[in-house]
Design a protein around this motif. Sequence first.
Motif, PDB file in Angstrom:
ATOM      1  N   LEU A  11     -13.022  19.892  44.472  1.00 58.75           N
ATOM      2  CA  LEU A  11     -14.041  20.197  43.470  1.00 58.75           C
ATOM      3  C   LEU A  11     -13.646  19.650  42.106  1.00 58.75           C
ATOM      4  N   PHE A  12     -12.398  19.875  41.702  1.00 58.88           N
ATOM      5  CA  PHE A  12     -11.936  19.330  40.426  1.00 58.88           C
ATOM      6  C   PHE A  12     -11.880  17.807  40.453  1.00 58.88           C
ATOM      7  N   LYS A  13     -11.497  17.252  41.602  1.00 57.01           N
ATOM      8  CA  LYS A  13     -11.432  15.786  41.715  1.00 57.01           C
ATOM      9  C   LYS A  13     -12.801  15.155  41.455  1.00 57.01           C
ATOM     10  N   THR A  14     -13.820  15.701  42.086  1.00 56.18           N
ATOM     11  CA  THR A  14     -15.143  15.101  41.934  1.00 56.18           C
ATOM     12  C   THR A  14     -15.769  15.406  40.585  1.00 56.18           C
ATOM     13  N   SER A  15     -15.314  16.468  39.907  1.00 52.50           N
ATOM     14  CA  SER A  15     -15.897  16.858  38.616  1.00 52.50           C
ATOM     15  C   SER A  15     -15.133  16.298  37.419  1.00 52.50           C
ATOM     16  N   SER A  16     -14.025  15.619  37.664  1.00 50.22           N
ATOM     17  CA  SER A  16     -13.164  15.183  36.566  1.00 50.22           C
ATOM     18  C   SER A  16     -13.622  13.897  35.891  1.00 50.22           C
ATOM     19  N   THR A 142      -8.607  24.813  62.070  1.00 52.07           N
ATOM     20  CA  THR A 142      -9.281  23.912  62.996  1.00 52.07           C
ATOM     21  C   THR A 142      -9.958  22.778  62.260  1.00 52.07           C
ATOM     22  N   ARG A 143     -10.569  21.916  62.999  1.00 52.29           N
ATOM     23  CA  ARG A 143     -11.318  20.801  62.412  1.00 52.29           C
ATOM     24  C   ARG A 143     -12.515  21.293  61.607  1.00 52.29           C
ATOM     25  N   ILE A 144     -13.015  22.459  61.953  1.00 50.14           N
ATOM     26  CA  ILE A 144     -14.162  23.019  61.222  1.00 50.14           C
ATOM     27  C   ILE A 144     -13.796  23.265  59.768  1.00 50.14           C
ATOM     28  N   SER A 145     -12.588  23.743  59.509  1.00 53.55           N
ATOM     29  CA  SER A 145     -12.142  23.980  58.138  1.00 53.55           C
ATOM     30  C   SER A 145     -12.108  22.680  57.348  1.00 53.55           C
ATOM     31  N   ALA A 146     -11.576  21.620  57.965  1.00 49.73           N
ATOM     32  CA  ALA A 146     -11.548  20.318  57.294  1.00 49.73           C
ATOM     33  C   ALA A 146     -12.971  19.836  57.029  1.00 49.73           C
ATOM     34  N   GLY A 147     -13.878  20.095  57.964  1.00 50.26           N
ATOM     35  CA  GLY A 147     -15.280  19.729  57.759  1.00 50.26           C
ATOM     36  C   GLY A 147     -15.905  20.483  56.600  1.00 50.26           C
ATOM     37  N   ILE A 148     -15.567  21.759  56.458  1.00 46.03           N
ATOM     38  CA  ILE A 148     -16.093  22.555  55.335  1.00 46.03           C
ATOM     39  C   ILE A 148     -15.572  22.012  54.013  1.00 46.03           C
ATOM     40  N   VAL A 149     -14.277  21.679  53.959  1.00 48.64           N
ATOM     41  CA  VAL A 149     -13.697  21.124  52.731  1.00 48.64           C
ATOM     42  C   VAL A 149     -14.373  19.800  52.384  1.00 48.64           C
ATOM     43  N   MET A 150     -14.589  18.942  53.369  1.00 48.10           N
ATOM     44  CA  MET A 150     -15.240  17.652  53.098  1.00 48.10           C
ATOM     45  C   MET A 150     -16.702  17.844  52.701  1.00 48.10           C
ATOM     46  N   ASN A 153     -16.560  18.633  49.161  1.00 46.51           N
ATOM     47  CA  ASN A 153     -16.243  17.405  48.426  1.00 46.51           C
ATOM     48  C   ASN A 153     -17.478  16.537  48.221  1.00 46.51           C
ATOM     49  N   TYR A 154     -18.208  16.257  49.289  1.00 46.50           N
ATOM     50  CA  TYR A 154     -19.348  15.349  49.185  1.00 46.50           C
ATOM     51  C   TYR A 154     -20.537  15.998  48.480  1.00 46.50           C
ATOM     52  N   THR A 155     -20.713  17.300  48.652  1.00 47.88           N
ATOM     53  CA  THR A 155     -21.778  17.995  47.925  1.00 47.88           C
ATOM     54  C   THR A 155     -21.500  17.965  46.430  1.00 47.88           C
ATOM     55  N   SER A 156     -20.264  18.264  46.069  1.00 48.20           N
ATOM     56  CA  SER A 156     -19.875  18.227  44.658  1.00 48.20           C
ATOM     57  C   SER A 156     -20.020  16.820  44.081  1.00 48.20           C
ATOM     58  N   SER A 158     -22.049  14.432  45.097  1.00 49.34           N
ATOM     59  CA  SER A 158     -23.479  14.107  44.967  1.00 49.34           C
ATOM     60  C   SER A 158     -24.099  14.814  43.765  1.00 49.34           C
ATOM     61  N   LEU A 159     -23.764  16.074  43.573  1.00 51.90           N
ATOM     62  CA  LEU A 159     -24.284  16.819  42.416  1.00 51.90           C
ATOM     63  C   LEU A 159     -23.792  16.218  41.111  1.00 51.90           C
ATOM     64  N   ASN A 160     -22.508  15.837  41.067  1.00 52.83           N
ATOM     65  CA  ASN A 160     -21.958  15.231  39.854  1.00 52.83           C
ATOM     66  C   ASN A 160     -22.647  13.917  39.529  1.00 52.83           C
ATOM     67  N   GLN A 161     -22.936  13.116  40.548  1.00 49.50           N
ATOM     68  CA  GLN A 161     -23.623  11.848  40.294  1.00 49.50           C
ATOM     69  C   GLN A 161     -25.052  12.078  39.818  1.00 49.50           C
ATOM     70  N   ALA A 162     -25.743  13.039  40.429  1.00 49.74           N
ATOM     71  CA  ALA A 162     -27.128  13.312  40.032  1.00 49.74           C
ATOM     72  C   ALA A 162     -27.190  13.888  38.621  1.00 49.74           C
ATOM     73  N   ILE A 163     -26.376  14.884  38.361  1.00 45.60           N
ATOM     74  CA  ILE A 163     -26.367  15.513  37.031  1.00 45.60           C
ATOM     75  C   ILE A 163     -25.822  14.533  36.003  1.00 45.60           C
ATOM     76  N   GLY A 164     -24.765  13.790  36.383  1.00 41.28           N
ATOM     77  CA  GLY A 164     -24.203  12.802  35.466  1.00 41.28           C
ATOM     78  C   GLY A 164     -25.215  11.733  35.092  1.00 41.28           C
ATOM     79  N   GLY A 165     -26.014  11.297  36.061  1.00 43.95           N
ATOM     80  CA  GLY A 165     -27.042  10.297  35.762  1.00 43.95           C
ATOM     81  C   GLY A 165     -28.059  10.815  34.762  1.00 43.95           C
ATOM     82  N   LEU A 166     -28.472  12.051  34.930  1.00 47.18           N
ATOM     83  CA  LEU A 166     -29.413  12.646  33.969  1.00 47.18           C
ATOM     84  C   LEU A 166     -28.780  12.801  32.594  1.00 47.18           C
TER      85      LEU A 166
END
Length: 194
Positions: A11-16, A142-150, A153-156, A158-166
């Motif tokens: 989350l911090f990585k994508t928001s930095s 399990t792999r499900i946990s890694a999927g939740i983390v990813m 990551n990708y939701t954050s 995408s939101l950062n790019q959309a909000i950043g563009g505005l």
Amino acid sequence: CPMLVCSTIHLFKTSSGYELLLSFISHSIQGGVSIDPNVASLFFGIFLVFGSILFLLIHHKVSWKKLLLVTTLIQAIANFLLALMLHLSMNVFNCSTGGSTLCVFLQYSRVFLTSIFGFTMALGWGSLSYWLMGEILHHHYTRISAGIVMFINYTSASLNQAIGGLLVEYAGSAVVFMGSGIVCLIGFSVQCFY
């Protein structure tokens, strides 16, 4: 909880400012002389690669907490300086109309700052987030946990790019990079107490 640690780092990585620099690198070097955004992106990418290689060489020798603290602080400083230089270029020295020596200096400094940001991103949050996910989640979850983390990551991202563009459109690039610097300082503060 290891999943919470990995999710927070992503989350911090994508928001930095990382996602914003990838999407809006032309805004970070705008004004004055014409530097091709593709060349600036190339420098950014080269510094990302060197940061990732350095991480692979030192991650077993250095405390990951100290590495994150140093790289996060450098990213915050780079974001604040980038915001200041964008403000000076556009509002104080009016570099959009001409290429004075000061305007040329400010533009090349912005390319340098984006490259330093990319290097410290790859050395810190960028590489460490995936390394930790592999080390922690591989053994305990399990792999499900890694999927939740990813997913986080990708939701954050995408939101950062959309909000950043505005924000870039309505408030200007300097405000966006100032906000990214504040996020880096918040991340630095969280790391100090973790």
